[in-house]
Scaffold this motif. Sequence first.
Motif, PDB file in Angstrom:
ATOM      1  N   GLU B 166       0.994  -1.210   0.485  1.00 27.49           N
ATOM      2  CA  GLU B 166       0.051  -0.256   0.275  1.00 27.49           C
ATOM      3  C   GLU B 166       1.447   1.437   0.161  1.00 27.49           C
ATOM      4  O   GLU B 166       0.348   2.693  -0.479  1.00 27.49           O
ATOM      5  CB  GLU B 166      -0.873  -0.201   1.225  1.00 27.49           C
ATOM      6  CG  GLU B 166      -2.469  -0.128   0.676  1.00 27.49           C
ATOM      7  CD  GLU B 166      -3.279   0.140   2.440  1.00 27.49           C
ATOM      8  OE1 GLU B 166      -3.618   0.848   2.469  1.00 27.49           O
ATOM      9  OE2 GLU B 166      -3.526  -1.144   2.848  1.00 27.49           O
ATOM     10  N   PHE B 167       1.900   1.709   0.569  1.00 27.79           N
ATOM     11  CA  PHE B 167       2.933   2.377   0.513  1.00 27.79           C
ATOM     12  C   PHE B 167       3.173   3.005  -0.189  1.00 27.79           C
ATOM     13  O   PHE B 167       3.591   4.048  -1.349  1.00 27.79           O
ATOM     14  CB  PHE B 167       4.162   2.466   1.916  1.00 27.79           C
ATOM     15  CG  PHE B 167       4.888   1.554   1.465  1.00 27.79           C
ATOM     16  CD1 PHE B 167       6.392   1.174   0.391  1.00 27.79           C
ATOM     17  CD2 PHE B 167       4.616   0.148   2.369  1.00 27.79           C
ATOM     18  CE1 PHE B 167       6.963   0.502   0.094  1.00 27.79           C
ATOM     19  CE2 PHE B 167       6.118  -0.764   1.657  1.00 27.79           C
ATOM     20  CZ  PHE B 167       7.330  -0.726   1.263  1.00 27.79           C
ATOM     21  N   GLU B 169       1.781   2.360  -3.036  1.00 23.55           N
ATOM     22  CA  GLU B 169       0.297   2.666  -3.864  1.00 23.55           C
ATOM     23  C   GLU B 169       0.099   4.588  -3.544  1.00 23.55           C
ATOM     24  O   GLU B 169      -0.271   5.624  -4.469  1.00 23.55           O
ATOM     25  CB  GLU B 169      -1.236   2.294  -3.837  1.00 23.55           C
ATOM     26  CG  GLU B 169      -1.805   2.683  -4.659  1.00 23.55           C
ATOM     27  CD  GLU B 169      -3.127   2.056  -4.266  1.00 23.55           C
ATOM     28  OE1 GLU B 169      -4.077   1.134  -3.728  1.00 23.55           O
ATOM     29  OE2 GLU B 169      -4.032   1.388  -5.348  1.00 23.55           O
ATOM     30  N   ALA B 170       0.562   4.686  -2.289  1.00 25.57           N
ATOM     31  CA  ALA B 170      -0.256   5.239  -1.108  1.00 25.57           C
ATOM     32  C   ALA B 170       0.976   6.861  -1.938  1.00 25.57           C
ATOM     33  O   ALA B 170       0.839   7.364  -2.322  1.00 25.57           O
ATOM     34  CB  ALA B 170       0.562   5.828   0.222  1.00 25.57           C
ATOM     35  N   ARG B 172       1.842   6.813  -4.832  1.00 20.65           N
ATOM     36  CA  ARG B 172       2.441   6.857  -6.407  1.00 20.65           C
ATOM     37  C   ARG B 172       0.808   8.096  -6.604  1.00 20.65           C
ATOM     38  O   ARG B 172       0.742   8.713  -6.782  1.00 20.65           O
ATOM     39  CB  ARG B 172       1.324   5.714  -6.942  1.00 20.65           C
ATOM     40  CG  ARG B 172       1.385   6.665  -8.520  1.00 20.65           C
ATOM     41  CD  ARG B 172       0.957   4.701  -9.419  1.00 20.65           C
ATOM     42  NE  ARG B 172       2.287   4.431  -9.191  1.00 20.65           N
ATOM     43  CZ  ARG B 172       2.132   2.861  -9.618  1.00 20.65           C
ATOM     44  NH1 ARG B 172       0.838   2.191  -9.013  1.00 20.65           N
ATOM     45  NH2 ARG B 172       3.876   2.286  -9.670  1.00 20.65           N
ATOM     46  N   CYS B 176       4.543  10.385  -7.068  1.00 20.92           N
ATOM     47  CA  CYS B 176       5.831  10.192  -7.117  1.00 20.92           C
ATOM     48  C   CYS B 176       5.611   9.682  -8.238  1.00 20.92           C
ATOM     49  O   CYS B 176       4.867   8.914  -8.895  1.00 20.92           O
ATOM     50  CB  CYS B 176       6.078   8.894  -6.176  1.00 20.92           C
ATOM     51  SG  CYS B 176       6.573   9.530  -4.754  1.00 20.92           S
ATOM     52  N   SER B 177       6.655   9.972  -8.827  1.00 24.06           N
ATOM     53  CA  SER B 177       7.019   9.458 -10.213  1.00 24.06           C
ATOM     54  C   SER B 177       7.687   8.274 -10.853  1.00 24.06           C
ATOM     55  O   SER B 177       8.829   7.903  -9.251  1.00 24.06           O
ATOM     56  CB  SER B 177       8.484  10.318 -11.140  1.00 24.06           C
ATOM     57  OG  SER B 177       9.286   9.924 -10.507  1.00 24.06           O
ATOM     58  N   TYR B 180      11.180   7.594  -9.410  1.00 25.00           N
ATOM     59  CA  TYR B 180      11.583   7.981  -7.194  1.00 25.00           C
ATOM     60  C   TYR B 180      10.876   7.500  -6.749  1.00 25.00           C
ATOM     61  O   TYR B 180      11.515   6.983  -6.174  1.00 25.00           O
ATOM     62  CB  TYR B 180      10.708   9.258  -7.122  1.00 25.00           C
ATOM     63  CG  TYR B 180      10.675  10.140  -6.146  1.00 25.00           C
ATOM     64  CD1 TYR B 180      11.071  11.082  -5.947  1.00 25.00           C
ATOM     65  CD2 TYR B 180      10.157   9.483  -5.178  1.00 25.00           C
ATOM     66  CE1 TYR B 180      11.597  11.798  -4.610  1.00 25.00           C
ATOM     67  CE2 TYR B 180      10.048  10.118  -3.899  1.00 25.00           C
ATOM     68  CZ  TYR B 180      10.626  11.332  -3.074  1.00 25.00           C
ATOM     69  OH  TYR B 180      10.323  11.733  -2.491  1.00 25.00           O
ATOM     70  N   ARG B 184      13.176   5.240  -4.357  1.00 22.89           N
ATOM     71  CA  ARG B 184      13.095   6.117  -2.338  1.00 22.89           C
ATOM     72  C   ARG B 184      12.325   4.951  -1.502  1.00 22.89           C
ATOM     73  O   ARG B 184      12.265   4.743  -0.440  1.00 22.89           O
ATOM     74  CB  ARG B 184      12.540   7.305  -2.932  1.00 22.89           C
ATOM     75  CG  ARG B 184      12.113   7.703  -1.140  1.00 22.89           C
ATOM     76  CD  ARG B 184      13.095   8.692  -0.830  1.00 22.89           C
ATOM     77  NE  ARG B 184      12.628   9.164   1.215  1.00 22.89           N
ATOM     78  CZ  ARG B 184      12.877  10.165   0.253  1.00 22.89           C
ATOM     79  NH1 ARG B 184      12.666  10.915  -0.445  1.00 22.89           N
ATOM     80  NH2 ARG B 184      13.001  11.478   1.567  1.00 22.89           N
ATOM     81  N   HIS B 185      11.278   4.093  -2.614  1.00 24.91           N
ATOM     82  CA  HIS B 185      10.709   3.127  -1.543  1.00 24.91           C
ATOM     83  C   HIS B 185      11.111   1.959  -2.218  1.00 24.91           C
ATOM     84  O   HIS B 185      10.809   1.013  -1.204  1.00 24.91           O
ATOM     85  CB  HIS B 185       8.842   3.655  -2.144  1.00 24.91           C
ATOM     86  CG  HIS B 185       8.514   4.498  -1.749  1.00 24.91           C
ATOM     87  ND1 HIS B 185       8.075   4.614  -0.154  1.00 24.91           N
ATOM     88  CD2 HIS B 185       8.231   5.886  -2.251  1.00 24.91           C
ATOM     89  CE1 HIS B 185       7.693   6.319  -0.114  1.00 24.91           C
ATOM     90  NE2 HIS B 185       7.932   6.446  -1.050  1.00 24.91           N
ATOM     91  N   PRO B 188      15.314   0.659  -1.163  1.00 26.20           N
ATOM     92  CA  PRO B 188      15.448   0.127   0.314  1.00 26.20           C
ATOM     93  C   PRO B 188      15.338  -0.286   0.727  1.00 26.20           C
ATOM     94  O   PRO B 188      16.229  -1.536   1.788  1.00 26.20           O
ATOM     95  CB  PRO B 188      15.205   1.373   1.111  1.00 26.20           C
ATOM     96  CG  PRO B 188      14.884   2.683  -0.126  1.00 26.20           C
ATOM     97  CD  PRO B 188      14.827   1.561  -0.965  1.00 26.20           C
ATOM     98  N   ASN B 189      13.790  -1.754   0.393  1.00 28.01           N
ATOM     99  CA  ASN B 189      12.967  -2.904   1.095  1.00 28.01           C
ATOM    100  C   ASN B 189      13.973  -4.046   0.484  1.00 28.01           C
ATOM    101  O   ASN B 189      13.365  -4.807   0.667  1.00 28.01           O
ATOM    102  CB  ASN B 189      11.876  -2.572   0.030  1.00 28.01           C
ATOM    103  CG  ASN B 189      10.855  -1.592   1.557  1.00 28.01           C
ATOM    104  OD1 ASN B 189      11.286  -1.737   2.493  1.00 28.01           O
ATOM    105  ND2 ASN B 189      10.385  -0.637   1.499  1.00 28.01           N
TER     106      ASN B 189
END
Lengths: 313, 279
Positions: B166-167, B169-170, B172, B176-177, B180, B184-185, B188-189
């Motif tokens: 969900e994060f 989608e949040a 987007r 955010c492009s 990005y 960014r998301h 790191p995961n």
Amino acid sequence: MTLLSIENLNAHFHTEDGAVRAVNGIDLNIEEGEKLGLIGETGCGKTVLGLAILRLLSENTKIEGKILYKGKNLLTMSDNEIRKIRGKEIAMIFQNPLSSMNPVLTVGTQVAEPVELHQHLKKQDAMRRVIEMLKSVKIPLPQERVKEYPHEFSGGMRQRAMIAMGLICMPSLIIADEPTTGLDVTIQAQIVELMKEVLRDSGTSMLLITHDLAVASELCDNIAVMYPGEIVEYGSVRDLFKDPKHPYTRGFLNSLPSKGFKPITGTSPSLINLPKGCKFHPRCSLATDKCKIKRPELIKVGKKHYVRCFLYD
Amino acid sequence: MSLYLKLKKDKPAMLGIVIIIFFASIAVFAPYIAPHDPLELNLEERLLSPSVDHPMGTDNLGRDVLSRVLYGTRVSLSMSAAVVTIIMVLGITIGTVAGYFGGVVDDVTMRVVDVLLAFPSIILALVIAGLLGPSLTNVMIALGAIWWVGYSRIVRGSVLSIKEKEFVEAARAMGCSDTYIIRRHILPNVLSPVIVLATLDMGHIILSIAALSFLGLGAQPPIPEWGAMLNEGKPFMESASHLMIFPGLMIMITVLAFNFIGDGLRDALDPRMQEMLIK
């Protein structure tokens, strides 16, 4: 002035079992400063409608109709243009505040994201803005908490942070998808109180998507009731609660614990295989033969009160 | 609890870190530590057993084995670090693009990966290194070219699951492009399992470089490299076994140290293990 106007919107997905018709011919207007509640049971397409506004549906979705935001059609915009609307003009608050935050970034970094993206603020300025924002959603010790990670926040605090993130760019419209579901009742009440306050202060319009009538009646001016893919009744909170017209709305109100917990018989139809005529007729005790064949239109039954039912024809 | 504190409790991992730091400083300061020039021939002192002057003896051309082993640390550590970097860059880029964008890109790259995974990797590396001609650079290219596949698979798998979160989608919904969101998301995961895998693979890569050098495809004489030294010592295995024992021990210790660190990192980064530690 009309801020957002949805005209004859259809959204269908194609699956192996057939087309899922999640949104069928919806018309809705949201005025500036208006708080509109979109109510319906699980699986009636209300979240799809919310996502369609920001064009967040997957690419195999067929969307028809118009969504006009300040006169511009969101559905025909380029990807770059819509990205400038998202988060800046129209922001979204998601249902589950834990999974809506990235577990590896601090809360401060994430709340700062919209301002960094849209207002190109420097890191320190953005952080100052974040702290201000967290203060306004009543998170204690914001300058300490910005450095913490989402798992160090409680559910209520996380939802507050999400609200702060949604409002940080001062959008004109907030789409809140079940913002209080999954929180316990006392926290729910606090979040509703908080949203009421921040929305009043900022004058932001809101589309609240929920199945919780109590929350909707607290927060909204008008309510649209959705039943598989269409709007069956629309009116002010007062009209709808004092004088519900549609048999479904009545059933919905009667199923509330305070009104006797009487469920509506049957289950809502599958979006793949919708009944002909009025979508509610298989569950309706007042259904006539006409209801099985013809789809009723929205009929005006009062000043700003509309219902989609032949009983009022 | 920070990563460092967790690792500190893990004795084998700490030992591994100490060994690698020790070897890395040997690699850096080899010219100051080595008692002799590793390339200097001295045919009068051929195949000497370990003594005070030559603690690890001398080889068939009278070169000091200790000095060669010390210089060999340079080759092994820098080569394997370079190979790991190539692998991580290739694997993460290809895996992320395939997983995030899906569709045809995904199909094509994953079929290539399937084909590469179907071959035993060392044979494929042998073929590539053989075609390119024997040299350390070519061994590096060969290992990089075959080893990224496993990484891209793992990265693609994590990206597939994370992009549905969900994060994302949040993000987007926030405007955010794609680039990005990836930077960014998503990255790191996916990074922590890849880092664990890379640390564990450092050992395998050092072994593979040594193996290819042993087979004559990697380091060419007179470069001191542990695998090549094993190869050069092979004819004298019975009369002068120290020629094989010392480079072999160095390979073993380095591989073991990297495996200790890898295991420690895996446990430290695994949230389920954290709970067990707290208990």
